[in-house]
Design an enzyme around this catalytic site. Structure first.
Site, PDB file in Angstrom:
ATOM      1  N   GLY A 188      12.843   2.601  26.402  1.00  0.00           N
ATOM      2  CA  GLY A 188      14.453   2.223  26.937  1.00  0.00           C
ATOM      3  C   GLY A 188      14.764   0.850  25.800  1.00  0.00           C
ATOM      4  O   GLY A 188      15.825   0.235  26.031  1.00  0.00           O
ATOM      5  N   HIS A 202      45.328 -10.361  11.166  1.00  0.00           N
ATOM      6  CA  HIS A 202      45.972  -9.424  12.230  1.00  0.00           C
ATOM      7  C   HIS A 202      46.392  -7.905  11.533  1.00  0.00           C
ATOM      8  O   HIS A 202      47.113  -8.374  10.476  1.00  0.00           O
ATOM      9  CB  HIS A 202      47.128  -9.881  13.001  1.00  0.00           C
ATOM     10  CG  HIS A 202      47.488  -8.919  14.030  1.00  0.00           C
ATOM     11  ND1 HIS A 202      47.098  -8.574  15.237  1.00  0.00           N
ATOM     12  CD2 HIS A 202      48.677  -8.376  13.895  1.00  0.00           C
ATOM     13  CE1 HIS A 202      47.702  -7.886  15.751  1.00  0.00           C
ATOM     14  NE2 HIS A 202      48.798  -7.718  15.159  1.00  0.00           N
ATOM     15  N   GLY A 234       7.765   0.955  21.084  1.00  0.00           N
ATOM     16  CA  GLY A 234       7.278  -0.477  20.629  1.00  0.00           C
ATOM     17  C   GLY A 234       6.417  -0.438  19.041  1.00  0.00           C
ATOM     18  O   GLY A 234       6.055   0.569  19.078  1.00  0.00           O
ATOM     19  N   LYS A 288       0.708  -1.138  -0.198  1.00  0.00           N
ATOM     20  CA  LYS A 288      -0.135  -0.208  -0.045  1.00  0.00           C
ATOM     21  C   LYS A 288       0.943   1.248   0.121  1.00  0.00           C
ATOM     22  O   LYS A 288       0.311   2.373  -0.530  1.00  0.00           O
ATOM     23  CB  LYS A 288      -0.894   0.053   1.068  1.00  0.00           C
ATOM     24  CG  LYS A 288      -0.358  -0.114   2.729  1.00  0.00           C
ATOM     25  CD  LYS A 288      -1.522  -0.003   3.382  1.00  0.00           C
ATOM     26  CE  LYS A 288      -1.374  -0.091   4.988  1.00  0.00           C
ATOM     27  NZ  LYS A 288       0.024  -0.435   5.376  1.00  0.00           N
ATOM     28  N   LYS A 308      20.148   4.233   9.862  1.00  0.00           N
ATOM     29  CA  LYS A 308      21.651   3.645   9.859  1.00  0.00           C
ATOM     30  C   LYS A 308      22.401   4.912   9.179  1.00  0.00           C
ATOM     31  O   LYS A 308      23.607   4.962   9.549  1.00  0.00           O
ATOM     32  CB  LYS A 308      21.946   2.375   9.537  1.00  0.00           C
ATOM     33  CG  LYS A 308      21.987   1.105  10.466  1.00  0.00           C
ATOM     34  CD  LYS A 308      20.590   0.929  11.216  1.00  0.00           C
ATOM     35  CE  LYS A 308      20.075   1.595  12.443  1.00  0.00           C
ATOM     36  NZ  LYS A 308      18.968   1.174  12.966  1.00  0.00           N
ATOM     37  N   TYR A 317      15.500  -0.476  21.378  1.00  0.00           N
ATOM     38  CA  TYR A 317      16.124  -0.317  20.409  1.00  0.00           C
ATOM     39  C   TYR A 317      15.996   1.154  19.750  1.00  0.00           C
ATOM     40  O   TYR A 317      17.297   2.040  19.627  1.00  0.00           O
ATOM     41  CB  TYR A 317      15.614  -1.024  19.105  1.00  0.00           C
ATOM     42  CG  TYR A 317      16.104  -2.444  19.123  1.00  0.00           C
ATOM     43  CD1 TYR A 317      17.321  -2.832  18.173  1.00  0.00           C
ATOM     44  CD2 TYR A 317      15.395  -3.354  19.699  1.00  0.00           C
ATOM     45  CE1 TYR A 317      17.656  -4.112  18.048  1.00  0.00           C
ATOM     46  CE2 TYR A 317      16.024  -4.701  19.549  1.00  0.00           C
ATOM     47  CZ  TYR A 317      16.962  -5.231  18.653  1.00  0.00           C
ATOM     48  OH  TYR A 317      17.334  -6.555  18.719  1.00  0.00           O
TER      49      TYR A 317
HETATM   50  P1  NDP Z   1      11.512  -1.951  21.785  1.00  0.00           P
HETATM   51  O1  NDP Z   1      10.442  -3.092  21.887  1.00  0.00           O
HETATM   52  O2  NDP Z   1      12.966  -2.155  21.658  1.00  0.00           O
HETATM   53  O3  NDP Z   1      11.353  -0.944  23.098  1.00  0.00           O
HETATM   54  C1  NDP Z   1      10.020  -0.228  23.347  1.00  0.00           C
HETATM   55  C2  NDP Z   1      10.242   0.386  24.770  1.00  0.00           C
HETATM   56  O4  NDP Z   1       9.101   1.005  24.885  1.00  0.00           O
HETATM   57  C3  NDP Z   1      10.793  -0.543  25.693  1.00  0.00           C
HETATM   58  O5  NDP Z   1      11.837   0.074  26.620  1.00  0.00           O
HETATM   59  C4  NDP Z   1       9.458  -0.297  26.660  1.00  0.00           C
HETATM   60  O6  NDP Z   1       9.498  -0.876  28.065  1.00  0.00           O
HETATM   61  C5  NDP Z   1       8.913   0.820  26.383  1.00  0.00           C
HETATM   62  N1  NDP Z   1       7.321   0.918  26.627  1.00  0.00           N
HETATM   63  C6  NDP Z   1       6.612   0.121  26.074  1.00  0.00           C
HETATM   64  N2  NDP Z   1       5.343   0.431  26.580  1.00  0.00           N
HETATM   65  C7  NDP Z   1       5.337   1.493  27.256  1.00  0.00           C
HETATM   66  C8  NDP Z   1       4.543   2.182  27.874  1.00  0.00           C
HETATM   67  N3  NDP Z   1       3.057   2.151  27.821  1.00  0.00           N
HETATM   68  N4  NDP Z   1       5.019   3.279  28.536  1.00  0.00           N
HETATM   69  C9  NDP Z   1       6.282   3.662  28.679  1.00  0.00           C
HETATM   70  N5  NDP Z   1       7.090   2.754  28.059  1.00  0.00           N
HETATM   71  C10 NDP Z   1       6.859   1.673  27.400  1.00  0.00           C
HETATM   72  O7  NDP Z   1      10.685  -1.159  20.644  1.00  0.00           O
HETATM   73  P2  NDP Z   1      11.082   0.164  19.953  1.00  0.00           P
HETATM   74  O8  NDP Z   1      10.038   1.219  19.438  1.00  0.00           O
HETATM   75  O9  NDP Z   1      12.375   0.827  20.305  1.00  0.00           O
HETATM   76  O10 NDP Z   1      11.437  -0.328  18.508  1.00  0.00           O
HETATM   77  C11 NDP Z   1      10.558  -1.026  17.630  1.00  0.00           C
HETATM   78  C12 NDP Z   1      11.056  -2.453  17.096  1.00  0.00           C
HETATM   79  O11 NDP Z   1      11.759  -2.042  15.890  1.00  0.00           O
HETATM   80  C13 NDP Z   1      12.078  -2.992  18.051  1.00  0.00           C
HETATM   81  O12 NDP Z   1      11.377  -4.185  18.985  1.00  0.00           O
HETATM   82  C14 NDP Z   1      13.248  -3.650  16.995  1.00  0.00           C
HETATM   83  O13 NDP Z   1      12.676  -5.008  16.926  1.00  0.00           O
HETATM   84  C15 NDP Z   1      12.971  -2.808  15.881  1.00  0.00           C
HETATM   85  N6  NDP Z   1      14.137  -1.953  15.627  1.00  0.00           N
HETATM   86  C16 NDP Z   1      15.281  -2.709  15.454  1.00  0.00           C
HETATM   87  C17 NDP Z   1      16.468  -1.980  15.330  1.00  0.00           C
HETATM   88  C18 NDP Z   1      17.754  -2.547  15.056  1.00  0.00           C
HETATM   89  O14 NDP Z   1      17.870  -4.027  14.591  1.00  0.00           O
HETATM   90  N7  NDP Z   1      18.987  -2.075  15.183  1.00  0.00           N
HETATM   91  C19 NDP Z   1      16.419  -0.614  15.390  1.00  0.00           C
HETATM   92  C20 NDP Z   1      15.104   0.001  15.635  1.00  0.00           C
HETATM   93  C21 NDP Z   1      14.160  -0.749  16.081  1.00  0.00           C
HETATM   94  P3  NDP Z   1       9.812  -1.882  28.730  1.00  0.00           P
HETATM   95  O15 NDP Z   1      11.278  -2.248  28.484  1.00  0.00           O
HETATM   96  O16 NDP Z   1       9.613  -1.653  30.038  1.00  0.00           O
HETATM   97  O17 NDP Z   1       8.825  -3.033  28.129  1.00  0.00           O
END
Ligand code: NDP
Length: 485
Positions: free
Chosen positions: A196, A454, A281, A50, A66, A198
């Site tokens: 906290g 190396h 997330g 889409k 990146k 990615y």
């Molecule tokens: P993540 O799942 O990595 O992190 C989500 C963060 O949001 C966690 O720290 C979580 O806390 C917090 N969170 C979730 N719900 C709430 C809430 N209601 N209130 C406050 N905090 C909250 O997701 P991202 O958004 O950072 O990234 C999305 C996805 O994209 C990742 O899962 C990853 O797979 C992918 N990604 C990969 C990258 C790479 O490969 N280099 C780079 C960027 C993204 P808690 O830890 O307590 O659950």
């Protein structure tokens, strides 16, 4: 359609209908890989997307992120005290808008590359929103109206969308999501990042390196909590070293004008911000896909249930990538897309990978594959650990990148490599060898006895394996005389 013995267009109930061997829903990493692989195997393929081909990863995820992270790293390195020690006294004239334009060019080149690959392989791309009307048909809302696609098999690769937080709704101006980052026209002076995971740590490092005052507000007590704790600690040190404030066990209660009202253990604090990035997330959504018209079932976590060939409960339909369980990572989707295409083409193919590497492009770069120490112990392994600090690496010294380490976890009985965790320069590149080692069932001895060029960073993986075996050369450990351990 091209290359298609069965391919034909006809009318179904007044709608233009197209017949294809394989319909793929979603043009991201899982979808376009499935489409190209199926076309290589001689299937007539239609890829329905889409938005832009390449999906989130190419357009608003991995690639633009990146590109900007690399750019920020070059700028930061050139301005660093280390550069001055090397005799480089640079005055950097930085143009954020220009950087965004360069990044957009990178994205366009790769997106056009994917479109070209589809074309060269005979994949037909249809722009539109698809939903199932049965186990054999899809309707696609296109700009020119509703189209019907009759398929032999289908692959669902529909990806995810960004999670919002109820008390911090996106206005895409002040409270922004990760897509908005790539549209910013000027560098924010200050930024509050919620989360906290990615995106939080990668974007924090990126903007701090460009000069933005960054604060992370995280509800937990450990960054990247799914990774080996030592990697979370390395991230904490690294982010702090570039001036980022990290507030643990904290939540943004509300926003008042340009202030974020943050609560930490009942104590209120106010943070000024230009932009607030919410990175909480991503979640797949299946409501609009019409799965109820098919035999596709969801698993307990609300994702599409599949077998090892990526086949759903409906024999005609496969699902890959973020639509199914496992980490939301493009490289997992690439592999599953190939498996689904091969299975749909009648080949014996299975997603039976032992481990999926992960890389976080933050400060420092972090990478991991296989088990953490805790997971290995939980699975009943007796473990041995080897570690090699980059401060002892010749190559790291020559790059002035001595922060970091390789940690290797192996089965104490036999030395099977179970997990590798890396922080520091080139971690994302080094993890490839570790992934291969785990996939091949390698033992510590295999890594230790392989000649590594190396001076290079991959020597650190060998050195960590040697350390686990008690015979590291470039790092001293006290041992009983004459035992070799
Ligand atoms: P993540 O799942 O990595 O992190 C989500 C963060 O949001 C966690 O720290 C979580 O806390 C917090 N969170 C979730 N719900 C709430 C809430 N209601 N209130 C406050 N905090 C909250 O997701 P991202 O958004 O950072 O990234 C999305 C996805 O994209 C990742 O899962 C990853 O797979 C992918 N990604 C990969 C990258 C790479 O490969 N280099 C780079 C960027 C993204 P808690 O830890 O307590 O659950």
């Amino acid at each position: 359609m091209r290359n298609c013995a069965q391919g034909r267009i006809h009318l179904v109930m007044g709608e233009l209908a197209t017949r294809t061997d394989l319909a793929v829903i979603g043009g991201g990493p899982g979808g376009y890989t499935a489409a190209i692989r199926a076309a290589q195997l001689g299937l007539d393929v239609m890829l329905i997307e889409k938005g832009h081909i390449g999906g989130c990863c190419t357009n608003v995820g991995c690639i633009p992120a990146k590109a900007l992270i690399h750019m920020a790293g070059r700028k930061h390195d050139a301005e660093s005290g280390k550069a001055k020690e090397m005799g480089i006294n640079a005055t950097i004239l930085f143009d954020f808008k220009k950087a965004q334009e360069w990044k957009a060019g990178v994205v366009k080149d790769l997106r056009d590359g994917i479109a070209t690959l589809c074309k060269l392989n005979g994949v037909e791309v249809m722009k539109g929103k698809a939903f199932f009307t049965s186990s054999k048909t899809l309707s696609v809302e296109t700009e020119s109206g509703l189209r019907t696609v009759e398929f032999g098999k289908a692959v669902i690769a529909s990806g995810t969308s960004i999670n919002g937080l109820e008390n911090l709704p996106f206005d895409h101006e002040r409270i922004i999501d990760s897509d908005d980052i790539f549209e910013l026209e000027s560098l924010p002076a200050s930024m509050v990042i919620v989360g906290g995971g990615y995106i939080a740590v990668e974007m924090a490092a990126l903007f701090a390196k460009l000069g933005t005052k960054v604060s992370i507000v995280y509800r937990g007590d450990r960054l990247l909590r799914n990774m080996e704790p030592e990697l979370g600690s390395a991230a904490l040190r690294g982010l702090a070293s570039i001036g980022i404030d990290i507030l643990f066990k904290s939540e943004v209660a509300r926003v008042e004008g340009n202030q974020a009202v943050v609560m930490t253990d009942g104590v209120e604090r106010r943070l000024l911000f230009d932009r607030m990035l919410v990175a909480a997330g991503r979640t797949p959504h299946f409501e609009a896909l019409g799965l109820e018209k098919t035999g596709v079932k969801l698993d307990a976590s609300g994702l599409i249930a599949v077998d090892s060939a990526m086949k759903t409960n409906d024999t005609n339909i496969y699902a890959v990538g973020d639509a199914v369980s496992g980490p939301q990572l493009a490289h997992k989707a690439f592999r599953q897309g190939k498996v689904a295409a091969e299975a749909a083409a009648g080949l014996k193919s299975a997603f039976d990978n032992v481990a999926i590497p992960m890389v976080v492009f933050a400060e420092p770069e972090l990478a991991a594959v296989g088990m953490t120490e805790e997971e290995a112990k939980k699975q009943g392994y007796g473990i041995i650990i080897g570690k090699f600090p980059f401060s002892a690496s010749g190559k790291a010294r020559t790059m002035a990148k001595t922060e970091g380490f390789v940690k290797i976890i192996a089965d104490s009985a036999g030395g099977l490599v179970l997990g590798v965790h890396i922080a520091g320069a080139e971690a994302g590149t080094l993890i490839a060898e570790a992934a291969l080692a785990i996939e091949m069932g390698a033992q510590l001895e295999d890594l230790a006895a392989t000649i590594h060029a190396h001076p290079t960073m991959p020597e650190s993986v060998m050195e960590a394996a040697e350390d686990a075996l008690g015979r590291g050369i470039h790092m001293y450990r006290k041992r009983a005389k004459g035992t070799g351990r």
